[in-house]
Scaffold this active site. Structure first.
Site, PDB file in Angstrom:
ATOM      1  N   GLY A  14       0.836  -1.207   0.000  1.00 20.86           N
ATOM      2  CA  GLY A  14       0.000   0.000   0.000  1.00 20.86           C
ATOM      3  C   GLY A  14       0.864   1.248   0.000  1.00 20.86           C
ATOM      4  O   GLY A  14       2.094   1.174   0.154  1.00 20.86           O
ATOM      5  N   SER A  25      -0.310   4.417   4.577  1.00 18.65           N
ATOM      6  CA  SER A  25      -1.592   3.684   4.553  1.00 18.65           C
ATOM      7  C   SER A  25      -1.766   2.800   5.794  1.00 18.65           C
ATOM      8  O   SER A  25      -2.856   2.280   6.030  1.00 18.65           O
ATOM      9  CB  SER A  25      -1.709   2.834   3.279  1.00 18.65           C
ATOM     10  OG  SER A  25      -0.646   1.901   3.207  1.00 18.65           O
ATOM     11  N   SER A  76       5.854  -1.856  -2.273  1.00 18.70           N
ATOM     12  CA  SER A  76       5.812  -2.828  -3.389  1.00 18.70           C
ATOM     13  C   SER A  76       4.807  -2.374  -4.460  1.00 18.70           C
ATOM     14  O   SER A  76       3.755  -3.003  -4.624  1.00 18.70           O
ATOM     15  CB  SER A  76       5.517  -4.241  -2.896  1.00 18.70           C
ATOM     16  OG  SER A  76       4.530  -4.300  -1.891  1.00 18.70           O
TER      17      SER A  76
HETATM   18  N1  LIG Z   1      10.384   8.173  -3.455  1.00 17.62           N
HETATM   19  C1  LIG Z   1       9.813   7.454  -2.469  1.00 17.62           C
HETATM   20  N2  LIG Z   1       8.676   6.768  -2.716  1.00 17.62           N
HETATM   21  C2  LIG Z   1       8.119   6.049  -1.715  1.00 17.62           C
HETATM   22  N3  LIG Z   1       8.618   5.969  -0.445  1.00 17.62           N
HETATM   23  C3  LIG Z   1       9.755   6.641  -0.162  1.00 17.62           C
HETATM   24  C4  LIG Z   1      10.391   7.422  -1.167  1.00 17.62           C
HETATM   25  N4  LIG Z   1      11.484   7.990  -0.597  1.00 17.62           N
HETATM   26  C5  LIG Z   1      11.531   7.587   0.670  1.00 17.62           C
HETATM   27  N5  LIG Z   1      10.497   6.775   0.936  1.00 17.62           N
HETATM   28  C6  LIG Z   1      10.327   6.075   2.242  1.00 17.62           C
HETATM   29  O1  LIG Z   1      10.671   4.717   1.984  1.00 17.62           O
HETATM   30  C7  LIG Z   1       9.671   3.838   2.456  1.00 17.62           C
HETATM   31  C8  LIG Z   1       9.266   2.815   1.390  1.00 17.62           C
HETATM   32  O2  LIG Z   1      10.235   1.839   1.242  1.00 17.62           O
HETATM   33  P1  LIG Z   1       9.857   0.488   0.521  1.00 17.62           P
HETATM   34  O3  LIG Z   1      11.104  -0.342   0.518  1.00 17.62           O
HETATM   35  O4  LIG Z   1       8.667  -0.102   1.176  1.00 17.62           O
HETATM   36  O5  LIG Z   1       9.490   0.953  -0.954  1.00 17.62           O
HETATM   37  S1  LIG Z   1       9.313   0.070  -2.275  1.00 17.62           S
HETATM   38  O6  LIG Z   1       8.528  -1.125  -1.912  1.00 17.62           O
HETATM   39  O7  LIG Z   1      10.641  -0.293  -2.771  1.00 17.62           O
HETATM   40  O8  LIG Z   1       8.608   0.925  -3.237  1.00 17.62           O
HETATM   41  C9  LIG Z   1       8.456   4.682   2.749  1.00 17.62           C
HETATM   42  O9  LIG Z   1       8.006   4.167   4.003  1.00 17.62           O
HETATM   43  P2  LIG Z   1       6.446   3.964   4.339  1.00 17.62           P
HETATM   44  O10 LIG Z   1       5.950   5.357   4.577  1.00 17.62           O
HETATM   45  O11 LIG Z   1       6.495   3.149   5.597  1.00 17.62           O
HETATM   46  O12 LIG Z   1       5.759   3.267   3.224  1.00 17.62           O
HETATM   47  C10 LIG Z   1       8.946   6.113   2.838  1.00 17.62           C
HETATM   48  O13 LIG Z   1       9.097   6.481   4.182  1.00 17.62           O
HETATM   49  N1  LIG Z   2      -5.999   2.436  11.538  1.00 15.15           N
HETATM   50  C1  LIG Z   2      -5.451   3.616  11.743  1.00 15.15           C
HETATM   51  N2  LIG Z   2      -6.157   4.634  12.222  1.00 15.15           N
HETATM   52  C2  LIG Z   2      -5.594   5.833  12.432  1.00 15.15           C
HETATM   53  N3  LIG Z   2      -4.302   6.116  12.182  1.00 15.15           N
HETATM   54  C3  LIG Z   2      -3.533   5.137  11.722  1.00 15.15           C
HETATM   55  C4  LIG Z   2      -4.064   3.840  11.462  1.00 15.15           C
HETATM   56  N4  LIG Z   2      -3.085   3.076  10.973  1.00 15.15           N
HETATM   57  C5  LIG Z   2      -1.995   3.858  10.932  1.00 15.15           C
HETATM   58  N5  LIG Z   2      -2.248   5.093  11.387  1.00 15.15           N
HETATM   59  C6  LIG Z   2      -1.290   6.199  11.480  1.00 15.15           C
HETATM   60  O1  LIG Z   2      -0.972   6.557  10.147  1.00 15.15           O
HETATM   61  C7  LIG Z   2       0.412   6.846  10.056  1.00 15.15           C
HETATM   62  C8  LIG Z   2       1.045   5.952   9.001  1.00 15.15           C
HETATM   63  O2  LIG Z   2       1.015   4.612   9.440  1.00 15.15           O
HETATM   64  P1  LIG Z   2       2.200   3.616   9.074  1.00 15.15           P
HETATM   65  O3  LIG Z   2       1.857   2.314   9.697  1.00 15.15           O
HETATM   66  O4  LIG Z   2       3.522   4.210   9.413  1.00 15.15           O
HETATM   67  O5  LIG Z   2       2.034   3.530   7.483  1.00 15.15           O
HETATM   68  P2  LIG Z   2       3.010   2.956   6.374  1.00 15.15           P
HETATM   69  O6  LIG Z   2       3.874   1.917   7.035  1.00 15.15           O
HETATM   70  O7  LIG Z   2       2.100   2.373   5.340  1.00 15.15           O
HETATM   71  O8  LIG Z   2       3.785   4.133   5.874  1.00 15.15           O
HETATM   72  C9  LIG Z   2       1.010   6.672  11.449  1.00 15.15           C
HETATM   73  O9  LIG Z   2       1.070   7.932  12.067  1.00 15.15           O
HETATM   74  C10 LIG Z   2       0.010   5.775  12.138  1.00 15.15           C
HETATM   75  O10 LIG Z   2      -0.010   6.005  13.528  1.00 15.15           O
END
Ligand SMILES: Nc1ncnc2c1ncn2[C@@H]1O[C@H](COP(=O)(O)OS(=O)(=O)O)[C@@H](OP(=O)(O)O)[C@H]1O
Ligand SMILES: Nc1ncnc2c1ncn2[C@@H]1O[C@H](COP(=O)(O)OP(=O)(O)O)[C@@H](O)[C@H]1O
Length: 207
Positions: free
Chosen positions: A37, A41, A111
């Site tokens: 996601g 998300s 992903s």
């Molecule tokens: N350009 C760009 N696009 C998306 N995300 C970015 C980018 N740069 C840094 N980040 C940070 O890296 C986390 C995603 O890493 P992933 O290894 O899950 O990404 S991927 O599956 O290879 O697309 C992602 O973490 P999550 O917020 O937990 O999803 C971001 O914090």
């Molecule tokens: N079910 C939920 N309801 C409210 N806030 C949430 C929920 N799930 C996650 N959050 C909040 O949303 C933000 C992003 O969550 P996170 O788990 O770090 O997302 P991701 O790993 O997909 O980037 C965090 O601040 C988290 O506390």
């Protein structure tokens, strides 16, 4: 003798203790729960809530989080398309090893490409790959923006950010979809419960 990739003259070596023996010891089926996601998300939140819930019920889990793996194993990879593909390929292979070890492996990565996720699925036969799609609208993820990355992406300070100026291909055949209930997002506990129920109903929590 086989040639695999760039390795030549290699032979698979089997051990007498295999996946089923390890599963019997642990009382569960090794599998991969793949959480995909947009950034924000709730992937890491579900992964941790699920791991905690399973752990307290006596199950052996391990979380592979995209952000965390980019601190080590995948530190050489960027966010360009081919590096994201390599990121997912490596994590898919590592997750497969955890599942072979009998662990319930929870992988949480953006992903973004369907083909890459499907390649991970293909590594795990017998329904051992369970895809969880965090089907939350971009607006919700962007409003959360816990790391301020969407803001940086919108102002052009990060290029190629998923959902802003880089693609996210939604799954079409996920085993589990987590989505809004009206205006509300389910609580972390409720999201974890949804996955837990799937595992229970489909026999993953017994050897
Ligand atoms: N350009 C760009 N696009 C998306 N995300 C970015 C980018 N740069 C840094 N980040 C940070 O890296 C986390 C995603 O890493 P992933 O290894 O899950 O990404 S991927 O599956 O290879 O697309 C992602 O973490 P999550 O917020 O937990 O999803 C971001 O914090
Ligand atoms: N079910 C939920 N309801 C409210 N806030 C949430 C929920 N799930 C996650 N959050 C909040 O949303 C933000 C992003 O969550 P996170 O788990 O770090 O997302 P991701 O790993 O997909 O980037 C965090 O601040 C988290 O506390």
């Amino acid at each position: 003798m086989s040639n695999i990739g760039k390795s030549t003259n290699i032979l698979w070596h089997d051990c007498p203790i295999g996946q089923s023996e390890r599963q019997k010891l642990l009382g569960q089926k090794g599998c991969v729960i793949w959480i995909t996601g947009l950034s924000g998300s709730g992937k890491s939140t579900v992964a941790c809530a699920l791991s905690r819930e399973l752990h307290y019920r006596g199950h052996h889990t391990y979380v592979l989080d995209g952000d965390n793996l980019r601190h080590g194993l995948n530190r050489d990879l960027s966010f360009k398309a081919e590096d994201r593909t390599e990121n997912i390929r490596r994590v898919g292979e590592v997750a497969k090893l955890f599942a072979d070890a009998g662990t319930i492996c929870i992988a949480s990565l953006i992903s973004p490409y369907r083909r890459d996720r499907d390649a991970c699925r293909a590594l795990l036969p017998d329904s051992r790959f369970i895809e969880v799609f965090m089907d939350l609208p971009l607006e919700i993820c962007e409003a959360r923006d816990p790391k301020g990355l969407y803001k940086l992406a919108r102002t052009g300070k990060i290029k190629g950010f998923t959902g802003v100026d880089d693609p996210y291909e939604s799954p079409v055949n996920s085993e589990i979809v987590i989505k809004m209930e009206g205006e509300e997002c389910p609580s972390p506990k409720a999201m974890a419960k949804q996955v837990l129920s799937y595992l229970e109903e489909n026999g993953y929590l017994q050897a």
